[in-house]
Design a protein around this motif. Structure first.
Motif, PDB file in Angstrom:
ATOM      1  N   ASN A 195     -38.911 -27.425  31.433  1.00 10.46           N
ATOM      2  CA  ASN A 195     -37.459 -27.321  31.260  1.00 10.46           C
ATOM      3  C   ASN A 195     -36.893 -28.461  30.425  1.00 10.46           C
ATOM      4  O   ASN A 195     -35.863 -28.295  29.762  1.00 10.46           O
ATOM      5  N   HIS A 196     -37.540 -29.605  30.463  1.00 10.01           N
ATOM      6  CA  HIS A 196     -37.024 -30.744  29.704  1.00 10.01           C
ATOM      7  C   HIS A 196     -37.685 -30.906  28.342  1.00 10.01           C
ATOM      8  O   HIS A 196     -37.578 -31.952  27.697  1.00 10.01           O
ATOM      9  N   THR A 197     -38.356 -29.843  27.870  1.00  4.65           N
ATOM     10  CA  THR A 197     -38.832 -29.825  26.484  1.00  4.65           C
ATOM     11  C   THR A 197     -37.899 -28.988  25.604  1.00  4.65           C
ATOM     12  O   THR A 197     -38.132 -28.853  24.412  1.00  4.65           O
ATOM     13  N   ILE A 198     -36.848 -28.428  26.182  1.00  8.37           N
ATOM     14  CA  ILE A 198     -35.867 -27.665  25.405  1.00  8.37           C
ATOM     15  C   ILE A 198     -35.146 -28.594  24.431  1.00  8.37           C
ATOM     16  O   ILE A 198     -34.777 -29.721  24.785  1.00  8.37           O
ATOM     17  N   GLU A 199     -34.935 -28.127  23.204  1.00  5.58           N
ATOM     18  CA  GLU A 199     -34.311 -28.941  22.162  1.00  5.58           C
ATOM     19  C   GLU A 199     -33.098 -28.222  21.573  1.00  5.58           C
ATOM     20  O   GLU A 199     -32.874 -27.033  21.835  1.00  5.58           O
ATOM     21  N   THR A 200     -32.345 -28.954  20.754  1.00  9.01           N
ATOM     22  CA  THR A 200     -31.162 -28.350  20.132  1.00  9.01           C
ATOM     23  C   THR A 200     -31.533 -27.185  19.213  1.00  9.01           C
ATOM     24  O   THR A 200     -30.744 -26.250  19.041  1.00  9.01           O
ATOM     25  N   LYS A 201     -32.730 -27.208  18.661  1.00  9.89           N
ATOM     26  CA  LYS A 201     -33.136 -26.098  17.779  1.00  9.89           C
ATOM     27  C   LYS A 201     -33.261 -24.790  18.557  1.00  9.89           C
ATOM     28  O   LYS A 201     -33.139 -23.707  17.982  1.00  9.89           O
ATOM     29  N   ASP A 202     -33.492 -24.891  19.857  1.00  9.40           N
ATOM     30  CA  ASP A 202     -33.520 -23.682  20.676  1.00  9.40           C
ATOM     31  C   ASP A 202     -32.129 -23.057  20.757  1.00  9.40           C
ATOM     32  O   ASP A 202     -31.998 -21.828  20.833  1.00  9.40           O
ATOM     33  N   VAL A 203     -31.104 -23.892  20.748  1.00 10.80           N
ATOM     34  CA  VAL A 203     -29.723 -23.400  20.727  1.00 10.80           C
ATOM     35  C   VAL A 203     -29.451 -22.717  19.387  1.00 10.80           C
ATOM     36  O   VAL A 203     -28.835 -21.648  19.334  1.00 10.80           O
ATOM     37  N   ASP A 204     -29.916 -23.323  18.314  1.00 10.23           N
ATOM     38  CA  ASP A 204     -29.718 -22.728  16.989  1.00 10.23           C
ATOM     39  C   ASP A 204     -30.323 -21.327  16.907  1.00 10.23           C
ATOM     40  O   ASP A 204     -29.772 -20.440  16.236  1.00 10.23           O
ATOM     41  N   GLU A 205     -31.430 -21.123  17.596  1.00  4.79           N
ATOM     42  CA  GLU A 205     -32.122 -19.839  17.518  1.00  4.79           C
ATOM     43  C   GLU A 205     -31.373 -18.716  18.239  1.00  4.79           C
ATOM     44  O   GLU A 205     -31.611 -17.539  17.951  1.00  4.79           O
ATOM     45  N   ILE A 206     -30.492 -19.080  19.173  1.00  5.24           N
ATOM     46  CA  ILE A 206     -29.713 -18.034  19.858  1.00  5.24           C
ATOM     47  C   ILE A 206     -28.255 -18.028  19.400  1.00  5.24           C
ATOM     48  O   ILE A 206     -27.457 -17.236  19.896  1.00  5.24           O
ATOM     49  N   ALA A 207     -27.913 -18.874  18.437  1.00  4.31           N
ATOM     50  CA  ALA A 207     -26.518 -19.000  17.997  1.00  4.31           C
ATOM     51  C   ALA A 207     -25.952 -17.685  17.485  1.00  4.31           C
ATOM     52  O   ALA A 207     -24.755 -17.409  17.643  1.00  4.31           O
ATOM     53  N   HIS A 208     -26.794 -16.842  16.887  1.00  7.60           N
ATOM     54  CA  HIS A 208     -26.303 -15.555  16.360  1.00  7.60           C
ATOM     55  C   HIS A 208     -25.859 -14.603  17.466  1.00  7.60           C
ATOM     56  O   HIS A 208     -25.145 -13.625  17.197  1.00  7.60           O
ATOM     57  N   LEU A 209     -26.241 -14.889  18.705  1.00  5.75           N
ATOM     58  CA  LEU A 209     -25.835 -14.046  19.829  1.00  5.75           C
ATOM     59  C   LEU A 209     -24.454 -14.422  20.367  1.00  5.75           C
ATOM     60  O   LEU A 209     -23.858 -13.667  21.139  1.00  5.75           O
ATOM     61  N   LEU A 210     -23.971 -15.586  19.976  1.00  4.11           N
ATOM     62  CA  LEU A 210     -22.725 -16.111  20.525  1.00  4.11           C
ATOM     63  C   LEU A 210     -21.526 -15.628  19.720  1.00  4.11           C
ATOM     64  O   LEU A 210     -21.443 -15.852  18.508  1.00  4.11           O
ATOM     65  N   ASP A 211     -20.603 -14.961  20.403  1.00  4.02           N
ATOM     66  CA  ASP A 211     -19.380 -14.496  19.757  1.00  4.02           C
ATOM     67  C   ASP A 211     -18.306 -14.316  20.820  1.00  4.02           C
ATOM     68  O   ASP A 211     -18.503 -14.662  21.989  1.00  4.02           O
ATOM     69  N   GLY A 212     -17.190 -13.761  20.428  1.00  2.63           N
ATOM     70  CA  GLY A 212     -16.066 -13.611  21.350  1.00  2.63           C
ATOM     71  C   GLY A 212     -16.312 -12.626  22.477  1.00  2.63           C
ATOM     72  O   GLY A 212     -15.525 -12.566  23.426  1.00  2.63           O
ATOM     73  N   GLN A 213     -17.391 -11.861  22.412  1.00  4.35           N
ATOM     74  CA  GLN A 213     -17.730 -10.897  23.452  1.00  4.35           C
ATOM     75  C   GLN A 213     -18.868 -11.401  24.350  1.00  4.35           C
ATOM     76  O   GLN A 213     -19.438 -10.630  25.121  1.00  4.35           O
ATOM     77  N   THR A 214     -19.158 -12.680  24.253  1.00  2.00           N
ATOM     78  CA  THR A 214     -20.304 -13.243  24.964  1.00  2.00           C
ATOM     79  C   THR A 214     -19.871 -14.308  25.963  1.00  2.00           C
ATOM     80  O   THR A 214     -18.987 -15.111  25.681  1.00  2.00           O
ATOM     81  N   VAL A 215     -20.518 -14.292  27.135  1.00  2.00           N
ATOM     82  CA  VAL A 215     -20.373 -15.382  28.098  1.00  2.00           C
ATOM     83  C   VAL A 215     -21.648 -16.223  28.038  1.00  2.00           C
ATOM     84  O   VAL A 215     -22.755 -15.700  28.253  1.00  2.00           O
ATOM     85  N   LEU A 216     -21.500 -17.491  27.698  1.00  2.00           N
ATOM     86  CA  LEU A 216     -22.631 -18.420  27.714  1.00  2.00           C
ATOM     87  C   LEU A 216     -22.662 -19.110  29.070  1.00  2.00           C
ATOM     88  O   LEU A 216     -21.675 -19.712  29.494  1.00  2.00           O
ATOM     89  N   VAL A 217     -23.808 -19.021  29.754  1.00  2.00           N
ATOM     90  CA  VAL A 217     -23.967 -19.621  31.081  1.00  2.00           C
ATOM     91  C   VAL A 217     -24.903 -20.824  30.974  1.00  2.00           C
ATOM     92  O   VAL A 217     -26.020 -20.713  30.465  1.00  2.00           O
ATOM     93  N   LEU A 218     -24.427 -21.963  31.476  1.00  2.00           N
ATOM     94  CA  LEU A 218     -25.198 -23.209  31.433  1.00  2.00           C
ATOM     95  C   LEU A 218     -25.272 -23.841  32.814  1.00  2.00           C
ATOM     96  O   LEU A 218     -24.394 -23.645  33.644  1.00  2.00           O
ATOM     97  N   GLN A 219     -26.333 -24.617  33.053  1.00  2.00           N
ATOM     98  CA  GLN A 219     -26.463 -25.444  34.250  1.00  2.00           C
ATOM     99  C   GLN A 219     -27.033 -26.790  33.810  1.00  2.00           C
ATOM    100  O   GLN A 219     -27.199 -27.021  32.627  1.00  2.00           O
ATOM    101  N   MET A 220     -27.370 -27.661  34.756  1.00  2.00           N
ATOM    102  CA  MET A 220     -27.739 -29.035  34.399  1.00  2.00           C
ATOM    103  C   MET A 220     -29.185 -29.386  34.741  1.00  2.00           C
ATOM    104  O   MET A 220     -29.497 -30.521  35.082  1.00  2.00           O
ATOM    105  N   GLU A 221     -30.088 -28.408  34.598  1.00  2.00           N
ATOM    106  CA  GLU A 221     -31.507 -28.674  34.807  1.00  2.00           C
ATOM    107  C   GLU A 221     -32.271 -28.743  33.492  1.00  2.00           C
ATOM    108  O   GLU A 221     -33.499 -28.637  33.469  1.00  2.00           O
ATOM    109  N   ILE A 222     -31.541 -28.921  32.379  1.00  2.00           N
ATOM    110  CA  ILE A 222     -32.138 -29.126  31.068  1.00  2.00           C
ATOM    111  C   ILE A 222     -31.507 -30.382  30.455  1.00  2.00           C
ATOM    112  O   ILE A 222     -30.524 -30.891  30.978  1.00  2.00           O
ATOM    113  N   PRO A 223     -32.054 -30.921  29.355  1.00  2.00           N
ATOM    114  CA  PRO A 223     -31.546 -32.183  28.804  1.00  2.00           C
ATOM    115  C   PRO A 223     -30.056 -32.154  28.470  1.00  2.00           C
ATOM    116  O   PRO A 223     -29.524 -31.166  27.963  1.00  2.00           O
TER     117      PRO A 223
END
Length: 307
Positions: free
Chosen positions: A114-142
């Motif tokens: 879980n702590h090997t996740i990097e910002t580039k992983d966010v970039d790879e899902i960025a195309h999924l993020l839009d006004g019709q999307t709920v992004l869910v986050l918690q605090m078990e990653i960096p």
């Protein structure tokens, strides 16, 4: 329902020990039984969203080990899209959970992959993020990945649902960029700096905290229920009188219920009721993901409650 959920977060292989009490220092205490299941706050929340019929994508890391195989298979079994779940050289995250006869839980996790996740992983899902999307986050990653995800989602006009658990120091600038902040009573005490000794005290602190953050803040209080505040709007929901077998995953189930409410344009009070129904059903069985209800079970329970 239009829209989807994207979860960026943790995936843990859980070992759940049922016991009559916690061991004393230096003591070897025998558990009544042991169960193994898929967990991690991120994975649990993704599964609850998918069980509620929401198109759900999971972004996270597991190890290149047998536990990683099980975690990915578990997500797929419940309909979660695992395209963005990657293998890491570190071992898969793990949780050791002690659950007592009254349903209370004591848990310890390892960070692992879980702590090997990097910002580039966010970039790879960025195309999924839009006004019709709920992004869910918690605090078990960096922390830096969380901050980057919040900035990325905010630019995409995505609704950000941040479960601030487990509690850790976090820049308020990013907290204020989120639309929803959810925390249990222990985490709420950490972020407010105040002891929540009663429901009235919790209400006062929640209202002040929501005013400071400028968004919707929600405190879950275990057996005492849950409360939400947005601007001058306040709602309190008592917990349901159900037999709690185990509370593992109850908070994650609640978060999934909130995501469903957001995507279905529920008002804040109804959303709180719906999420509480999800948790009430989850605590009546063992384990997190397997205990989480599907949409039919929640709607039936919610219908009975509404009457």
């Amino acid at each position: 329902m239009d829209g989807k959920v994207v979860v960026i977060g943790s995936l843990n292989y859980d070992i759940i020990l049922k016991t009559d009490r916690m061991p004393l220092k230096g003591e070897t205490h025998s558990a009544e039984s042991a169960d193994c299941c898929c967990g991690g706050k991120g994975g649990n929340q993704a599964v609850q969203c998918a069980k509620l019929g929401i198109p759900t994508y999971m972004s996270g890391h597991v190890g290149n080990d047998c536990n990683g195989d099980i975690l990915i298979q578990g997500l797929k079994a419940y309909g979660v899209d695992t395209t963005y779940v990657k293998r890491a050289s570190a071992a898969s995250g793990m949780g050791i959970v002690h659950t007592l006869q009254d349903g209370s839980v004591f848990a310890t996790i390892t960070r692992g992959a879980n702590h090997t996740i990097e910002t580039k992983d966010v970039d790879e899902i960025a195309h999924l993020l839009d006004g019709q999307t709920v992004l869910v986050l918690q605090m078990e990653i960096p922390k830096q990945v969380l901050e980057y995800a919040i900035k990325t989602a905010a630019k995409a006009r995505c609704t950000i649902l941040f479960n601030m658990a487990p509690a850790m120091e976090f820049d308020e600038t990013y907290m204020k960029m989120c639309h929803y902040l959810i925390m249990n009573e222990v985490e709420a005490q950490f972020y407010t700096g105040k002891e929540l000794t009663s429901v009235p005290v919790a209400k006062s602190e929640l209202i002040a905290f929501a005013r400071e953050m400028g968004n919707t803040c929600i405190f879950t209080l275990g057996k005492q229920g849950a409360m939400a505040c947005r601007d001058h709007e306040f709602h309190y929901k008592e917990s349901f009188s159900v037999k709690a077998v185990e509370t593992t995953g109850a908070g994650d189930s609640f978060v999934g219920g909130l995501a469903y409410g957001i995507l279905n344009h529920m008002d804040l009070g109804r959303m709180l009721d719906f999420a509480t129904c999800c948790s009430a059903l989850t605590v009546q069985n063992t384990g997190a993901q397997g205990s989480m209800p599907d949409i039919r079970a929640v709607l039936e329970f919610y219908s009975r409650y509404s009457k």
